[in-house]
Design a protein around this motif. Structure first.
Motif, mmCIF file in Angstrom:
data_model
loop_
_atom_site.group_PDB
_atom_site.id
_atom_site.type_symbol
_atom_site.label_atom_id
_atom_site.label_comp_id
_atom_site.label_asym_id
_atom_site.label_seq_id
_atom_site.Cartn_x
_atom_site.Cartn_y
_atom_site.Cartn_z
ATOM 1 N N ILE A 1 45.802 35.956 41.175
ATOM 2 C CA ILE A 1 46.124 37.384 41.245
ATOM 3 C C ILE A 1 46.916 37.616 42.527
ATOM 4 O O ILE A 1 46.361 37.493 43.625
ATOM 5 N N ILE B 1 50.590 38.509 38.491
ATOM 6 C CA ILE B 1 49.659 37.404 38.290
ATOM 7 C C ILE B 1 50.433 36.167 37.833
ATOM 8 O O ILE B 1 51.542 36.274 37.301
ATOM 9 N N ALA C 1 44.185 43.096 36.033
ATOM 10 C CA ALA C 1 43.974 42.303 37.250
ATOM 11 C C ALA C 1 43.526 43.224 38.374
ATOM 12 O O ALA C 1 43.880 43.030 39.534
ATOM 13 N N LEU D 1 41.449 37.797 36.045
ATOM 14 C CA LEU D 1 42.335 38.376 35.032
ATOM 15 C C LEU D 1 41.533 38.585 33.750
ATOM 16 O O LEU D 1 41.038 37.633 33.143
#
Lengths: 367, 367
Positions: free
Chosen positions: B61, B3, B37, B42
């Motif tokens: 993500i 992420i 995630a 998130l």
């Protein structure tokens, strides 16, 4: 004794002298502040037998006398009074009655005769230095005194005067901190070792500017600091300090110029991975233009690369990152210069004029 | 998992969820924050098994997944990163690589599957209240919960809803604190006991204004607070709370109107003379227009007189001054009204509209 003064003047005076109240003591009387109106001035005094502080508070003396009051309760009490005139009056049993508007306290006291007065020391010619400068050079060097060393001289800082030059130095087994300043006047050569604890408290009281002076009297066993309405007396540490000049050198193989804030940010990140139980070194890999840092511990790994200007040989060397961080915190230059000779010899961080010199020993590491 | 998000968004999210990290625990996994995630958002989660907090951080993500990281090191590390984009990437051994510009950390992690997920609770109709108001009424009443009482219900606050009225109450053996507010909408009658520890943490996270709402879902065993991008779930305390209405009374013989700041200053001065080992009462002597206070301990004596407006009988009564100080700190009115009946019955501090009611039991004293 009967006196009247403003609450704020009294509170400010108490805040100054309380720096000499010991946090732990077996002698109750040292936890007291002496309120002394024996003369035509109001003197406040505290004394932990190594450090003594006396200050004058402007007051109306209505009846001469003196009394010792337990400092913590008394100072808390004065702080919590309304902002007005305060009067303090004692009775023959050394009880103090404190009045401020419609507020009345009565505190048990002790006879002023019981208090360990500050030694009376004849003053010779003083050394003059600004309050601001003295505070700065103490704070910029005191972090490397040794607090627990059996060698008592290492619990203090060495102050050396030579002509118009003053040098203040401290060292523990791992590093040396030095500040050099020029005084306005010239003096005979002399040197003293002042307890670190006393210097710390003095730095906290000094809040004057570059124009406000401190007058320092060096005597055989004591040093006296006179400033504003305050006198601070501290015992000296006896003994011979290490020969610092022998530990200094101008030799280097690698010279690195680096942005101080960037390096400080980076080292603070590395420190996050250090366990108290498991001291891991911060490894520096110095190449042309690049400065790689690496630290590895059970908490994780850290890597960062910074831009530098470098002269001389590439080198790999490792440090306790906290010792480098301590130096970076007290230097104000935008860029600092680091001089390195070999992975096993100390690194020097200093400016060209040598106003400051910081020496840090490297640590062993497996590359 | 991979992420990318802004350092500041991530740090703000971590500061919210860390309120649910227990300071002491035998379960290591509870010291972790879950970085999840798995979906297209998130989520950060922490859970001490009584209080759970989840918040959404806006992030890109790049690869789904989740990991548990030891919260203290991870949060310190994120705080110390440069203000830029941060990427977090995990490998199959659950090690997380954190990159931000030229800074690279690697932290050991644990599988996200080990984390105790928050319970999934169906949401019914929420109670709407502003973040500002909820924070205020918690802070204005929480000081009188009992922290150590064996009666578990006293470790929490009672929240009662009835139509458009909300009442929050807490009590220990010596005092009661109550705040009444009006809600915008009306709801069915219900009441829950929420752990004080959870309410304390919720009050610390709520930083919205009067316009920012919290949605509160009361369920059988839990209460859910939804606000901004955050969900807080706390277990309820089971049991029956004391019947507070039975303890309230409008009877009085003496009514005193007094300036709140003056009384607070005075009581803070009296508290200076209290020893922890030797709890001395603060005696009030209430006459027409005058309110004399007296406290006497081994530390000294305190006397002060305040101006009041009084109706009814003269009275002498005594209190633990800390309990009165706690009330004065959370009331905002310029003048407060104190209702007294007898030296052995509780005093009431309340406004006319009964938005607040504070009850403090007196203590015995020798006059």
């Amino acid at each position: 004794m009967k006196i009247t003064c403003s609450k704020n003047d009294l509170y400010n005076g108490l805040q100054i002298v309380q720096k000499a109240i010991p946090s732990k003591t077996t002698k109750d009387i040292l936890e007291c502040v002496l309120i002394d109106a024996s003369s035509n001035e109001l003197h406040l005094t505290a004394n932990d037998m190594e450090l003594g502080i006396e200050t004058i508070v402007s007051a109306k003396i209505e009846e001469h006398g003196r009394v010792c009051l337990e400092s913590k309760t008394f100072i808390d009490m004065i702080r919590n009074l309304p902002d007005d005139q305060v009067s303090i009056e004692t009775n023959p049993r050394d009880e103090a009655r404190i009045d401020c508007l419609n507020v009345h306290f009565k505190l048990p006291g002790r006879s002023g005769d019981d208090f360990p007065y500050l030694p009376i020391i004849p003053r010779n010619e003083p050394i003059k230095i600004s309050q601001f400068t003295l505070r700065e050079i103490i704070q910029q060097t005191i972090f490397s005194i040794s607090e627990t060393d059996v060698k008592r001289v290492l619990n203090g800082e060495l102050i050396e005067i030579n002509g118009n030059k003053l040098r203040i130095s401290s060292l523990d087994g791992h590093r040396i901190s030095i500040r050099n300043i020029e005084l306005k006047d010239s003096y005979d050569e002399s040197s003293v070792i002042i307890p670190g604890k006393s210097l710390n408290e003095i730095a906290r009281i000094l809040n004057g500017s570059l124009e406000d002076m401190v007058y320092i009297y060096l005597t055989e066993n004591h040093v006296i600091f006179d400033f504003d309405q305050t006198t601070v007396i501290t015992r000296l540490i006896e003994g011979k300090f290490f020969d610092i000049n022998r530990m200094l050198s101008d030799d280097y193989e690698t010279k690195v110029v680096i942005n101080r804030r960037d390096l400080m940010g980076s080292i603070n990140r590395a420190i996050l991975l250090i366990n108290d139980s498991d001291k891991k070194p911060l490894i520096w890999n110095v190449h042309d233009q690049s400065f790689e840092m690496h630290l590895s511990s059970t908490k994780g790994n850290f890597d960062e690369e910074l831009f530098i200007v470098k002269e001389g040989r590439d080198i790999q060397i490792a440090f306790n990152p906290r010792f480098i961080a301590d130096v970076l915190r007290v230097v104000e230059d935008e860029n600092i210069t680091i001089y390195l000779l070999s992975p096993s010899t100390p690194c020097f961080i200093r400016d060209d004029a040598k106003n400051y010199i910081y020496v840090v020993l490297p640590v062993n590491f497996k590359s």
